[in-house]
Enzyme design. Sequence first.
Site, mmCIF file in Angstrom:
data_model
loop_
_atom_site.group_PDB
_atom_site.id
_atom_site.type_symbol
_atom_site.label_atom_id
_atom_site.label_comp_id
_atom_site.label_asym_id
_atom_site.label_seq_id
_atom_site.Cartn_x
_atom_site.Cartn_y
_atom_site.Cartn_z
ATOM 1 N N LYS A 1 0.900 -1.337 0.158
ATOM 2 C CA LYS A 1 0.104 -0.078 -0.127
ATOM 3 C C LYS A 1 0.849 0.974 -0.029
ATOM 4 O O LYS A 1 1.762 1.090 0.728
ATOM 5 C CB LYS A 1 -0.840 0.030 1.222
ATOM 6 C CG LYS A 1 -1.915 -1.150 1.300
ATOM 7 C CD LYS A 1 -2.952 -1.005 2.416
ATOM 8 C CE LYS A 1 -3.833 -2.102 2.364
ATOM 9 N NZ LYS A 1 -4.932 -2.040 1.926
ATOM 10 N N HIS B 1 -0.565 -7.777 9.077
ATOM 11 C CA HIS B 1 -0.511 -6.182 8.900
ATOM 12 C C HIS B 1 -0.324 -5.171 9.916
ATOM 13 O O HIS B 1 0.338 -4.311 9.742
ATOM 14 C CB HIS B 1 -1.956 -5.885 8.326
ATOM 15 C CG HIS B 1 -2.405 -6.941 7.240
ATOM 16 N ND1 HIS B 1 -1.503 -7.488 6.288
ATOM 17 C CD2 HIS B 1 -3.610 -7.625 7.069
ATOM 18 C CE1 HIS B 1 -2.180 -8.382 5.754
ATOM 19 N NE2 HIS B 1 -3.355 -8.427 5.945
HETATM 20 C C1 BG6 Z 1 -6.509 -9.777 4.863
HETATM 21 C C2 BG6 Z 1 -7.632 -10.422 5.758
HETATM 22 O O1 BG6 Z 1 -5.378 -10.076 4.931
HETATM 23 O O2 BG6 Z 1 -6.745 -8.181 5.024
HETATM 24 C C3 BG6 Z 1 -9.004 -10.072 5.997
HETATM 25 O O3 BG6 Z 1 -7.299 -11.870 5.720
HETATM 26 C C4 BG6 Z 1 -9.141 -8.424 5.671
HETATM 27 O O4 BG6 Z 1 -9.763 -10.588 6.777
HETATM 28 C C5 BG6 Z 1 -7.976 -7.749 4.557
HETATM 29 O O5 BG6 Z 1 -10.397 -8.182 5.391
HETATM 30 C C6 BG6 Z 1 -7.934 -6.332 4.750
HETATM 31 O O6 BG6 Z 1 -7.434 -5.896 3.786
HETATM 32 P P1 BG6 Z 1 -7.372 -4.264 3.241
HETATM 33 O O7 BG6 Z 1 -6.544 -4.244 2.032
HETATM 34 O O8 BG6 Z 1 -8.862 -4.445 2.763
HETATM 35 O O9 BG6 Z 1 -7.350 -3.258 4.444
#
Ligand code: BG6
Length: 487
Positions: A179, A237
């Site tokens: 990102k 994340h």
């Molecule tokens: C994924 C998770 O890694 O990231 C999901 O498994 C989550 O549960 C997603 O919804 C969120 O990603 P983003 O890019 O939409 O914030």
Amino acid sequence: MTDPSATFLLFGATGDLAHRMIFPSLYNLLADGLLPDDFLIMASGRTEMDDAAFRRDIDKALQKFIAPDRYDADVAARLCAIILYQPVESGNAAHFAKLADRLDGRADRGLTVYLSTPPSLFAPTAQGLADAGLITPTTRVAMEKPIGKDLASSKVVNNGIGALVDECQIFRVDHYLGKETVQNLLALRFGNVMFEPLWNATAIDHVQITVGETVGLEGRVSYYDGVGALRDMVQNHVLQILSIIAMEPPARMDSTAVRDEKVKVLRSLRPMNGDTAKSHSVRGQYAPGAVGGEIVAGYIDELGTPSDTETFVALKAYIDNWRWQGVPFYLRTGKRMPARQSEIQIQFKPVRHSIFGRDGQGSGLEPNTLIIRLQPEEFIRLLIMSKRPGLERDVHLEEVTLDVSLTAAFAGQRRRIAYERLILDLLAGDQTLFVRRDEVEAQWTWIDSIIDGWKEAGIKPSPYAAGNWGPSSAIALIERDGASWHD
Ligand code: BG6
């Protein structure tokens, strides 16, 4: 980095991630002329179908997941023309041999393998490729999360792949690193002189990291239940964001320097135990409620069976090193929150001595706050003190905002899908934005300490009505310390 690889071999090509993210990213890269000449996508899945049927599916997916003003039938046709589809069952040597046949010597020129399958298939797939002569010193292997469900199982996954390819050929994907806004944290910290001298326990009171989602299970029952928010979002994340926020300045922007600094932070996370899990963590699970004005079901109703899986987690973490001694990092993430909102808040300490008001009271003086919104909007907001205009003898202060909207500053520049950056780096062999084995293991070590703490203390998820920022205990977690979440 070596020459860009011109062959992209995708396993799990019929899956949701491939349809939603990987093919749309390849489409965008092709549209912008960023893919190498002679590029070939060899798609593979368990489903039996021929090239034409697969290409039809991909075109449908592109129409669904590419914004209508960007979808161009000619580009879609050009992309489909460079896709071949080969059904492969893991463990079936004949299927892998057929794959090698169709790749027709391309493996010698550098193959990029992308494993978008369940992790149990990573090693068997790599073994199948090795047996078919498709693993060479120039092969790169990308793996999607989850890399295991705890430290022990992540080691099994890493050992399985590591037996066949070297770490410098392995690219563990954490799409948050792709990102733009997450990479911008590096620019903010290390491209400006004014933040770094204050970026430590002397000036910072606490840090908050929130990753809120409005979605619920989204039909991912089989994956999500038993995994939960801690493993699904924090292990990867949230901890990657934390490591970028907290790391020492790397000497240069390369894969070794950056990842060396991140891993030091991850290894400095203070482990939890049964006692600290009680006071430093909150587990929640959404109950029926309303999100965005819409009535939504609770997790258990969606699942159809009782469950102890958390869909929300809030943590108070400490990084035991010189820079961050005594600074709490409050982390929270959850599904069915009031807003899809990811942001970091850096809460600075009060000025050392107030010259305003009587004993500093009543002057309106507040400590500075830096808010970095990662999504959906992208902005950096610094709350600073200013004199309220007027002739009063006592100076009255008010918070004003230095507001940088990145969306406005870079208007006209398309926001890329995180996977576009990652696929380009993968093809180029640049590992900087991919997660190294020692990082994954340090992340799991800390997560395991929390899960063990939960077990020891018998901590189960508390319900929260969908459309709220978790159970009330999550508010208490931070308010006990005299702070509050930035909502
Ligand atoms: C994924 C998770 O890694 O990231 C999901 O498994 C989550 O549960 C997603 O919804 C969120 O990603 P983003 O890019 O939409 O914030």
